[in-house]
Design an enzyme around this catalytic site. Structure first.
Site, PDB file in Angstrom:
ATOM      1  N   ASP A  12     125.937 -20.763  75.095  1.00  0.00           N
ATOM      2  CA  ASP A  12     124.945 -21.091  74.059  1.00  0.00           C
ATOM      3  C   ASP A  12     124.257 -19.886  73.408  1.00  0.00           C
ATOM      4  O   ASP A  12     123.028 -19.900  73.217  1.00  0.00           O
ATOM      5  CB  ASP A  12     123.889 -22.053  74.627  1.00  0.00           C
ATOM      6  CG  ASP A  12     124.468 -23.407  75.011  1.00  0.00           C
ATOM      7  OD1 ASP A  12     125.696 -23.600  74.883  1.00  0.00           O
ATOM      8  OD2 ASP A  12     123.699 -24.282  75.443  1.00  0.00           O
ATOM      9  N   ASP A  50     126.063 -25.528  71.878  1.00  0.00           N
ATOM     10  CA  ASP A  50     125.261 -26.749  71.864  1.00  0.00           C
ATOM     11  C   ASP A  50     125.390 -27.299  70.438  1.00  0.00           C
ATOM     12  O   ASP A  50     125.154 -26.574  69.462  1.00  0.00           O
ATOM     13  CB  ASP A  50     123.813 -26.357  72.191  1.00  0.00           C
ATOM     14  CG  ASP A  50     123.052 -27.419  72.958  1.00  0.00           C
ATOM     15  OD1 ASP A  50     123.660 -28.152  73.762  1.00  0.00           O
ATOM     16  OD2 ASP A  50     121.815 -27.512  72.761  1.00  0.00           O
ATOM     17  N   HIS A  52     124.521 -30.684  68.455  1.00  0.00           N
ATOM     18  CA  HIS A  52     123.938 -32.021  68.449  1.00  0.00           C
ATOM     19  C   HIS A  52     123.948 -32.670  67.070  1.00  0.00           C
ATOM     20  O   HIS A  52     123.657 -32.002  66.072  1.00  0.00           O
ATOM     21  CB  HIS A  52     122.466 -31.953  68.893  1.00  0.00           C
ATOM     22  CG  HIS A  52     122.245 -31.431  70.267  1.00  0.00           C
ATOM     23  ND1 HIS A  52     122.832 -31.976  71.385  1.00  0.00           N
ATOM     24  CD2 HIS A  52     121.451 -30.406  70.722  1.00  0.00           C
ATOM     25  CE1 HIS A  52     122.401 -31.320  72.462  1.00  0.00           C
ATOM     26  NE2 HIS A  52     121.588 -30.356  72.090  1.00  0.00           N
ATOM     27  N   HIS A  85     117.091 -28.830  67.698  1.00  0.00           N
ATOM     28  CA  HIS A  85     117.778 -27.543  67.830  1.00  0.00           C
ATOM     29  C   HIS A  85     119.286 -27.759  67.750  1.00  0.00           C
ATOM     30  O   HIS A  85     119.781 -28.844  68.059  1.00  0.00           O
ATOM     31  CB  HIS A  85     117.426 -26.871  69.165  1.00  0.00           C
ATOM     32  CG  HIS A  85     117.931 -27.641  70.360  1.00  0.00           C
ATOM     33  ND1 HIS A  85     117.266 -28.720  70.881  1.00  0.00           N
ATOM     34  CD2 HIS A  85     119.056 -27.513  71.102  1.00  0.00           C
ATOM     35  CE1 HIS A  85     117.946 -29.214  71.896  1.00  0.00           C
ATOM     36  NE2 HIS A  85     119.057 -28.507  72.055  1.00  0.00           N
ATOM     37  N   LYS A 110     129.326 -29.098  72.976  1.00  0.00           N
ATOM     38  CA  LYS A 110     128.763 -30.074  73.911  1.00  0.00           C
ATOM     39  C   LYS A 110     127.490 -30.657  73.327  1.00  0.00           C
ATOM     40  O   LYS A 110     126.887 -30.069  72.420  1.00  0.00           O
ATOM     41  CB  LYS A 110     128.472 -29.408  75.262  1.00  0.00           C
ATOM     42  CG  LYS A 110     127.463 -28.274  75.146  1.00  0.00           C
ATOM     43  CD  LYS A 110     127.314 -27.524  76.448  1.00  0.00           C
ATOM     44  CE  LYS A 110     126.301 -26.420  76.349  1.00  0.00           C
ATOM     45  NZ  LYS A 110     124.933 -26.862  76.080  1.00  0.00           N
ATOM     46  N   CYS A 155     121.296 -24.835  80.724  1.00  0.00           N
ATOM     47  CA  CYS A 155     122.740 -24.840  80.480  1.00  0.00           C
ATOM     48  C   CYS A 155     123.505 -23.847  81.343  1.00  0.00           C
ATOM     49  O   CYS A 155     124.629 -24.135  81.765  1.00  0.00           O
ATOM     50  CB  CYS A 155     123.007 -24.643  78.995  1.00  0.00           C
ATOM     51  SG  CYS A 155     122.416 -26.080  78.061  1.00  0.00           S
TER      52      CYS A 155
HETATM   53  C1  VGL Z   1     119.729 -25.932  76.352  1.00  0.00           C
HETATM   54  C2  VGL Z   1     117.915 -27.318  76.326  1.00  0.00           C
HETATM   55  C3  VGL Z   1     118.521 -28.119  75.385  1.00  0.00           C
HETATM   56  C4  VGL Z   1     120.360 -24.707  76.908  1.00  0.00           C
HETATM   57  C5  VGL Z   1     120.359 -26.728  75.425  1.00  0.00           C
HETATM   58  O1  VGL Z   1     121.201 -24.091  76.232  1.00  0.00           O
HETATM   59  O2  VGL Z   1     120.008 -24.337  78.057  1.00  0.00           O
HETATM   60  N1  VGL Z   1     118.516 -26.243  76.810  1.00  0.00           N
HETATM   61  N2  VGL Z   1     119.734 -27.813  74.944  1.00  0.00           N
HETATM   62 ZN    ZN Z   2     120.555 -28.960  73.409  1.00  0.00          ZN
END
Ligand code: VGL
Ligand code: ZN
Length: 202
Positions: A12, A50, A52, A85, A110, A155
């Site tokens: 990420d 990440d 979404h 995010h 993901k 993550c």
């Molecule tokens: C993450 C919170 C929400 C991460 C991703 O990359 O750790 N944390 N989405």
């Molecule tokens: Zn996330």
């Protein structure tokens, strides 16, 4: 050069997780130069992203009267609510501009399912669906993974724990990971959990 059966996993390294992003992780920008240097040593580099949909269930804004940091039950799983995010096809979801993405062999996205979050790069939080990353790594002869990125206590932790349970020798590159620390000590506890599960900490 690392052995050919070792892969580097970048977790990420996206705009929204950098200090100026929507879900800022303090000092996370310091990971980028380290990642760029390390990548040169690995034949196989995979990155998680990440990714979404805008109406994702992990966003506080998608629940009436909820704010980031609160915890809800999301279809039977405990879910921390986050600021909006890493929305698909937005700038915040892009890899950090300074990251040498030319060296990334393969990307696994993901968190694409509205109804369930996915911290691990291998599976969603209910372990229902695989992203394909474990299978891909095995098909490519990988037996050991070295993991860095954000967030240590979300993550990164779940990616490390799944890597171990998938049978990979697993090492956390500690100098190249930073966490959210929603509660003080979360990062240290996460590192302890990873170590207890069998991760090497380097
Ligand atoms: C993450 C919170 C929400 C991460 C991703 O990359 O750790 N944390 N989405
Ligand atoms: Zn996330």
């Amino acid at each position: 050069m690392q052995a050919q059966n070792i892969a580097l996993i970048l977790v990420d390294l996206q705009v929204d997780f950098m200090p100026t992003g929507m879900l800022p992780i303090a000092k996370a920008d310091g990971i980028i130069p380290i990642a760029n240097e390390l990548m040169k040593d690995y034949r196989t580099v995979v990155a998680t992203q990440d990714w979404h949909p805008a109406n994702h269930g992990s966003f506080a804004a998608n629940h009436l009267w909820r704010k980031p940091g609160q915890v809800i039950d999301l279809h039977g799983l405990s879910q921390v609510l986050w600021p909006i995010h890493c929305v698909q096809n937005t700038w915040g979801a892009e890899f950090v501009a300074g990251l040498d993405t030319d060296r990334v062999t393969k990307v696994f996205q993901k968190g694409t399912d509205l109804e369930i979050d996915s911290y691990s790069g291998f599976y969603d939080n209910g372990h229902r669906k695989s992203t394909g990353m474990g299978e891909w790594l095995k098909e490519h002869g990988i037996e050991e993974v070295h993991i860095l990125g954000v967030a240590t206590d979300y993550c990164v932790k779940f990616t490390v724990l799944d890597a171990i349970s998938e049978g990979f020798t697993t090492i956390l590159i500690k100098e190249a990971t930073y966490g959210a620390n929603l509660a003080p000590g979360d990062v240290d506890r996460a590192i302890g959990e990873m170590q207890a599960a069998g991760a090497g900490i380097r």
